[in-house]
Design an enzyme around this catalytic site. Structure first.
Site, mmCIF file in Angstrom:
data_model
loop_
_atom_site.group_PDB
_atom_site.id
_atom_site.type_symbol
_atom_site.label_atom_id
_atom_site.label_comp_id
_atom_site.label_asym_id
_atom_site.label_seq_id
_atom_site.Cartn_x
_atom_site.Cartn_y
_atom_site.Cartn_z
ATOM 1 N N ALA A 1 -15.956 -1.241 6.622
ATOM 2 C CA ALA A 1 -14.750 -1.340 5.799
ATOM 3 C C ALA A 1 -14.918 -2.340 4.663
ATOM 4 C CB ALA A 1 -13.565 -1.753 6.671
ATOM 5 N N ALA A 2 -16.161 -2.492 4.204
ATOM 6 C CA ALA A 2 -16.386 -3.498 3.158
ATOM 7 C C ALA A 2 -16.234 -2.927 1.757
ATOM 8 C CB ALA A 2 -17.773 -4.124 3.327
ATOM 9 N N ARG B 1 -11.826 3.853 -6.512
ATOM 10 C CA ARG B 1 -11.123 5.031 -7.034
ATOM 11 C C ARG B 1 -9.663 5.110 -6.588
ATOM 12 N NH1 ARG B 1 -14.941 9.743 -5.369
ATOM 13 N NH2 ARG B 1 -15.690 8.185 -3.897
ATOM 14 N N GLY C 1 -24.853 -1.330 0.412
ATOM 15 C CA GLY C 1 -25.146 -0.095 1.124
ATOM 16 C C GLY C 1 -24.772 -0.167 2.590
ATOM 17 N N ASN D 1 -23.500 15.150 6.318
ATOM 18 C CA ASN D 1 -23.321 13.997 7.191
ATOM 19 C C ASN D 1 -21.891 13.487 7.102
ATOM 20 O OD1 ASN D 1 -23.474 11.505 8.464
ATOM 21 N ND2 ASN D 1 -24.518 10.504 6.734
ATOM 22 N N LYS E 1 27.091 -4.464 10.454
ATOM 23 C CA LYS E 1 25.962 -5.399 10.413
ATOM 24 C C LYS E 1 26.093 -6.396 11.548
ATOM 25 C CE LYS E 1 25.654 -9.418 9.058
ATOM 26 N NZ LYS E 1 25.906 -10.709 8.402
ATOM 27 N N SER F 1 45.574 0.376 10.280
ATOM 28 C CA SER F 1 44.793 0.597 9.059
ATOM 29 C C SER F 1 44.947 -0.557 8.078
ATOM 30 C CB SER F 1 45.260 1.893 8.390
ATOM 31 O OG SER F 1 44.848 2.972 9.204
ATOM 32 N N ARG G 1 52.025 -9.466 6.944
ATOM 33 C CA ARG G 1 52.170 -8.812 5.653
ATOM 34 C C ARG G 1 53.563 -9.127 5.129
ATOM 35 N NH1 ARG G 1 52.300 -3.165 8.831
ATOM 36 N NH2 ARG G 1 54.552 -2.948 9.049
HETATM 37 C C1 UD1 Z 1 -22.014 7.918 3.230
HETATM 38 C C2 UD1 Z 1 -23.335 8.504 3.729
HETATM 39 C C3 UD1 Z 1 -23.366 9.994 3.436
HETATM 40 C C4 UD1 Z 1 -22.177 10.664 4.110
HETATM 41 C C5 UD1 Z 1 -20.890 10.021 3.649
HETATM 42 C C6 UD1 Z 1 -19.730 10.541 4.455
HETATM 43 C C7 UD1 Z 1 -24.937 6.679 3.386
HETATM 44 C C8 UD1 Z 1 -26.076 6.201 2.615
HETATM 45 N N1 UD1 Z 1 -24.431 7.868 3.058
HETATM 46 O O1 UD1 Z 1 -22.010 8.083 1.832
HETATM 47 O O2 UD1 Z 1 -24.565 10.565 3.926
HETATM 48 O O3 UD1 Z 1 -22.177 12.039 3.824
HETATM 49 O O4 UD1 Z 1 -20.929 8.590 3.868
HETATM 50 O O5 UD1 Z 1 -18.543 9.995 3.959
HETATM 51 O O6 UD1 Z 1 -24.521 6.018 4.302
HETATM 52 N N2 UD1 Z 1 -19.502 0.477 3.149
HETATM 53 C C9 UD1 Z 1 -19.646 -0.844 3.436
HETATM 54 N N3 UD1 Z 1 -20.578 -1.572 2.756
HETATM 55 C C10 UD1 Z 1 -21.367 -1.032 1.797
HETATM 56 C C11 UD1 Z 1 -21.213 0.318 1.497
HETATM 57 C C12 UD1 Z 1 -20.268 1.066 2.202
HETATM 58 O O7 UD1 Z 1 -18.947 -1.374 4.292
HETATM 59 O O8 UD1 Z 1 -22.174 -1.767 1.247
HETATM 60 C C13 UD1 Z 1 -18.515 1.255 3.901
HETATM 61 C C14 UD1 Z 1 -17.423 1.842 3.027
HETATM 62 O O9 UD1 Z 1 -16.310 0.957 2.961
HETATM 63 C C15 UD1 Z 1 -17.082 3.124 3.775
HETATM 64 C C16 UD1 Z 1 -18.395 3.508 4.457
HETATM 65 O O10 UD1 Z 1 -19.182 2.354 4.485
HETATM 66 O O11 UD1 Z 1 -16.094 2.929 4.778
HETATM 67 C C17 UD1 Z 1 -19.119 4.631 3.748
HETATM 68 O O12 UD1 Z 1 -19.423 4.184 2.438
HETATM 69 P P1 UD1 Z 1 -19.389 5.133 1.184
HETATM 70 O O13 UD1 Z 1 -19.713 4.356 -0.023
HETATM 71 O O14 UD1 Z 1 -18.144 5.928 1.198
HETATM 72 O O15 UD1 Z 1 -20.633 6.075 1.506
HETATM 73 P P2 UD1 Z 1 -20.970 7.413 0.809
HETATM 74 O O16 UD1 Z 1 -21.708 7.126 -0.428
HETATM 75 O O17 UD1 Z 1 -19.789 8.273 0.732
#
Ligand code: UD1
Ligand code: CA
Length: 468
Positions: A11-12, A17, A89, A182, A360, A414, A449
């Protein structure tokens, strides 16, 4: 001893978007955050499967907000956070988890989930886990599905004995034609993660560390293909949030209908995730039920009702266009049409709150009637007392709030005002049009009254005087 599992939720990501300030994982749908859905699904799965589990949330962007969310979560004793300082990543994110929570290396299994997929449920994880356990030589499984439009997803390339994943950016045009993708959900034996996570590089088009490199053709890993993409739908934009919210709402209403709740027009109703409704209840079109609302059995809720964080008990009726917030309605009461119950309104069984009545912070006992055009604030009203039309508790003197106490079996005529603090006893009677400033004892008759003056034949003279 029970087997153990680390439930890692990534969740980082910034969720750029979404174009909103809050981290994407804390975006809300049906009254809860995206993260709530994923945390519940992973924990439900693990606890149902008899696994001893802990959740590791990898946080980054505005991590203090995720930590604040966590601090009030009902399962917070099972939730840990790890900090990924820079989003380099998904493999880097998992490394951040093990760096901050090194005891996760000791768990037998590691589950990896994304935080932005609120449609995921425990059943998907059960299927995935069953596939991993069915073959003791397997070291990891990945949930896949056939996408109608695979754009943006990593493509699955099946090999032997394993498979590998090619990200959109790195794929050849042939590979881009592959529909099996995936989902981003994995369960791995932690020893496999330990063996290969450290060696994952970032030699690819994005320069990111790809967690998908945990899967290679020469590893004993398997794709597990699911029949539908729906559980894995992720949210990247507010448009997708609205779309997924629609699916979640439909799922919630389906569950309620299966349990015996009738909706006259299900597509027009909004029901938050945590709301419960008892069987035999009937919900009219355009009803909104929010937050921690509980509706009992055989309750009727007419159109336009808006109910937040309230409890409505069995056999009550909420008539059209009523607004309830933080209220408790006991059995077989009638509210509305067009009534407003505010925080602390406690309406007794078989009571009736009619049109244009606001209540209330007041406790009304059984069988009280306030049928028309009234304000009841900071009051207590005893059993079977009848309050006439146009009643007002003057509860606020400009500085402090004061209480109005009215006994049982009392009749208030009333157009009366109660200048609080004031007490009216049981079996008392207050005459219409009274502005009550002094207590009326039990059995007493109160009238306050001006005395009427009537002059025979004076009407014409009076009008004449007025004419120019
Ligand atoms: C990733 C997968 C892809 C898959 C897709 C499904 C990889 C390299 N690719 O791609 O194969 O089809 O999910 O949705 O994993 N996050 C972090 N830290 C980071 C990057 C991401 O916590 O540095 C978290 C994001 O918050 C998210 C999740 O990892 O919850 C997936 O990241 P996202 O950037 O959406 O991956 P995709 O590029 O969509
Ligand atoms: Ca994604």
């Amino acid at each position: 001893m029970a087997e153990t599992i680390g439930l890692v939720i990534l969740a980082a990501g910034k969720g750029t978007r979404m174009k909103t300030e809050t981290p994407k994982a804390l975006a809300r749908t049906a009254g809860r955050t995206l993260l709530d859905y994923v945390v519940d699904a992973t924990l439900d799965f693990a606890l149902d499967s008899g696994l001893s589990a802990e959740v590791g949330l990898v946080v980054g962007h505005r991590k203090e907000l995720v930590e604040a969310w966590l601090s009030t979560h009902p399962s917070r004793e099972l939730l840990r956070t790890a900090w990924q300082r820079e989003q380099r990543g998904t493999a880097d994110a998992l490394r951040a988890c093990f760096a901050d929570l090194p005891h996760f290396w000791d768990y037998d299994y590691t589950l990896v989930a994304c935080a932005d997929t609120p449609l995921i449920q425990a059943s998907e994880f059960r299927t995935l886990f069953a596939a991993l356990r069915a073959d003791s030589s397997l070291v990891g499984v990945c949930a896949t599905f056939d996408a109608r439009d695979p754009k943006g997803y990593g493509r699955i390339l099946r090999g032997a004995p394993g498979f590998h994943i090619v990200e959109e950016k790195d794929a050849t045009s042939d590979e881009r034609g592959i529909l099996e993708v995936n989902s981003g959900f994995y369960i791995l034996r932690t020893r496999h993660v330990r063996e290969v996570l450290g060696s994952i590089g970032n030699n690819n088009k994005s320069g990111e560390f790809y967690l998908t490199d945990l899967f290679q053709d020469h590893y004993r890993v398997g794709p597990v293909k699911f029949p539908s993409a729906e559980p894995f739908l992720g949210i990247n934009t507010l448009e997708q949030l609205a779309e997924v919210s629609g699916l979640l709402r439909a799922r919630k209403l389906r569950d309620l209908m299966l349990s015996g709740v009738e909706f006259l027009s299900p597509t027009t109703v909004h029901v938050d995730h945590a709301v419960s409704v008892g069987p035999g209840s009937v919900i009219y079109p355009n009803v909104t039920l929010l937050g921690r609302t509980t509706i009992g059995e055989r309750v009727v809720i007419e159109s336009g009702a808006f109910i937040r964080d309230s409890e409505v008990r069995a056999d009550s009726e909420i008539l059209a266009n009523s607004y309830l917030e933080g209220a408790l309605v006991h059995e077989a009461a009638t509210i509305g049409p067009m009534a407003r119950l505010r925080t602390g309104a406690d309406i007794g069984a078989e009571s009736k709150i009619g049109n244009f009545v606001e209540v209330k912070k007041s406790k009304l006992s059984r069988g009280v009637k306030v049928s028309h055009l009234s304000y009841v604030g900071d009051a207590e009203i005893g059993e079977n007392t009848n309050i006439g039309c146009g009643f007002i508790t003057c509860n606020y003197d400009g500085v402090n709030k004061h209480k109005t106490l009215i006994g049982s079996h009392t009749f208030i005529g009333s157009d009366c005002q109660m200048v609080a603090p004031v007490t009216i006893g049981d079996d008392a009677f207050v005459a219409a049009g009274s502005t009550i400033t002094k207590d009326v004892p039990s059995g007493g008759f109160g009238i306050a009254r001006a005395t009427q003056v009537t002059k025979e034949g004076a009407a014409r003279r009076f009008l004449k005087k007025k004419k120019p």
